[in-house]
Design a protein around this motif. Structure first.
Motif, short mmCIF file in Angstrom:
data_model
loop_
_atom_site.label_atom_id
_atom_site.label_comp_id
_atom_site.label_asym_id
_atom_site.label_seq_id
_atom_site.Cartn_x
_atom_site.Cartn_y
_atom_site.Cartn_z
N VAL A 77 0.85 -1.19 0.00
CA VAL A 77 0.00 0.00 0.00
C VAL A 77 0.89 1.24 0.00
O VAL A 77 1.81 1.36 0.81
CB VAL A 77 -0.93 -0.01 1.23
CG1 VAL A 77 -1.76 1.25 1.27
CG2 VAL A 77 -1.83 -1.23 1.20
N THR A 79 1.39 4.66 1.03
CA THR A 79 0.89 5.69 1.93
C THR A 79 1.34 7.08 1.48
O THR A 79 0.64 8.06 1.69
CB THR A 79 1.38 5.42 3.36
OG1 THR A 79 2.82 5.33 3.34
CG2 THR A 79 0.81 4.11 3.87
N HIS A 122 -5.35 -9.71 -2.44
CA HIS A 122 -4.10 -8.96 -2.49
C HIS A 122 -3.59 -8.94 -3.93
O HIS A 122 -3.46 -9.98 -4.56
CB HIS A 122 -3.06 -9.61 -1.56
CG HIS A 122 -1.76 -8.89 -1.54
ND1 HIS A 122 -0.58 -9.49 -1.18
CD2 HIS A 122 -1.44 -7.60 -1.83
CE1 HIS A 122 0.41 -8.62 -1.25
NE2 HIS A 122 -0.11 -7.46 -1.65
N ASN A 149 -4.13 3.83 -4.53
CA ASN A 149 -2.98 3.57 -3.66
C ASN A 149 -3.13 2.27 -2.87
O ASN A 149 -2.20 1.85 -2.19
CB ASN A 149 -2.78 4.73 -2.68
CG ASN A 149 -3.96 4.88 -1.72
OD1 ASN A 149 -5.10 4.78 -2.14
ND2 ASN A 149 -3.68 5.11 -0.46
N LEU A 150 -4.30 1.62 -2.95
CA LEU A 150 -4.54 0.39 -2.20
C LEU A 150 -4.06 -0.82 -2.99
O LEU A 150 -4.04 -0.82 -4.21
CB LEU A 150 -6.02 0.24 -1.87
CG LEU A 150 -6.63 1.33 -0.97
CD1 LEU A 150 -8.10 1.06 -0.72
CD2 LEU A 150 -5.88 1.41 0.36
N ARG A 151 -3.69 -1.88 -2.24
CA ARG A 151 -3.26 -3.14 -2.85
C ARG A 151 -3.98 -4.34 -2.22
O ARG A 151 -3.68 -5.47 -2.57
CB ARG A 151 -1.75 -3.32 -2.67
CG ARG A 151 -0.91 -2.19 -3.24
CD ARG A 151 -1.00 -2.09 -4.73
NE ARG A 151 -0.13 -1.04 -5.24
CZ ARG A 151 -0.53 0.20 -5.49
NH1 ARG A 151 -1.81 0.53 -5.30
NH2 ARG A 151 0.31 1.10 -5.96
N LYS A 152 -4.90 -4.07 -1.26
CA LYS A 152 -5.65 -5.14 -0.61
C LYS A 152 -7.10 -4.70 -0.47
O LYS A 152 -7.40 -3.51 -0.40
CB LYS A 152 -5.07 -5.46 0.78
CG LYS A 152 -3.69 -6.06 0.76
CD LYS A 152 -3.21 -6.35 2.17
CE LYS A 152 -1.82 -6.94 2.16
NZ LYS A 152 -1.34 -7.23 3.54
#
Length: 246
Positions: A77, A79, A122, A149-152
């Protein structure tokens, strides 16, 4: 008189020749040249530049400026955007296709059950400009949307055997899907073996306790029958059995 003038002229010529040959050798040294070397990395869109001075004589130092790639994990992710890190540290961000191109498909890494009982998806980001990610389930048309920006992402009420797909989207369109089938979690063989061993040991201990209790009761019954016939066991009385039964 003529001879004296000739001698004076000869001396002047010799002195001029000596003065010309005694000039400092540093004026005859070649000048330094500056060479600019450009190196382009495979996964980064900016140039990794090196500026170096190539000396023609010993004793000259060399200056060098190298820009390092930014730390970027496409599966974690984000940040802080890479552009902000580059502005602060001067590092190089990875090369991405622009917003005018359709994004490449993300990589769906795993679909697994987490500790809270939800199924967690994921994925890893593609090297493309992405505005958001869309996760879909087999047999459903409405996607679950996640920020760029998220990966999950957690998937509620996902059944075993269902197929999960993730795709990246930007202003041009959506990428191809990357899919996986949700399989039930496999038990840990070490934990399973330890549970079987612990259960077996507990069962054997329970059988041993039951055997001891039955043996004592049987011994007490024999002692009572002997008392009734006048052949009681003096070392094991019925009073002792009554106390144990309590």
């Amino acid at each position: 008189m003529l001879l004296v003038s000739q001698v004076m002229f000869l001396l002047l010529c010799v002195m001029e020749s000596v003065r010309t040959t005694s000039v400092s050798p540093s004026l005859n040294q070649p000048s330094l040249t500056r060479v600019r070397i450009i190196e382009v990395g495979d996964d980064y869109d900016e140039e990794t530049s090196k500026t170096t001075a190539t000396p023609q004589s010993p004793g000259v130092t060399t200056s060098r400026v190298v820009r390092r790639p930014c730390y970027y994990d496409p599966c974690a992710v984000q940040t802080i955007p890479c552009e902000k890190i580059s502005a602060q540290t001067g590092c190089l961000c990875p090369g991405l296709t622009g917003p005018e191109e359709r994004p490449e498909p993300p990589e769906l890494r795993e679909v697994k059950l987490d500790g809270s009982g939800k199924v967690l998806v994921h994925w890893c980001a593609p090297r493309s400009t992405v505005t958001h990610y869309e996760v879909t389930l087999s047999g459903e048309n409405k996607p679950l949307v996640f920020k760029e920006n998220l990966r999950k992402g957690a998937i509620p009420e996902l059944k075993v055997g269902e197929t999960v797909c993730v795709a990246a989207r930007n202003q041009v369109g959506i990428s191809e899907k990357s899919c996986k089938r949700y399989e039930p979690p496999q038990p840990n063989p070490v934990a399973l073996s330890a549970g079987i061993i612990a259960g077996s040991v507990g069962f054997l201990l329970l059988l041993l306790v039951l055997a001891i209790v039955l043996w004592k009761r049987r011994t007490c019954r024999k002692g009572r029958m002997g008392d009734a016939e006048g052949l009681g066991n003096p070392s094991y009385t019925t009073e002792h059995c009554d106390e144990e039964n309590k």
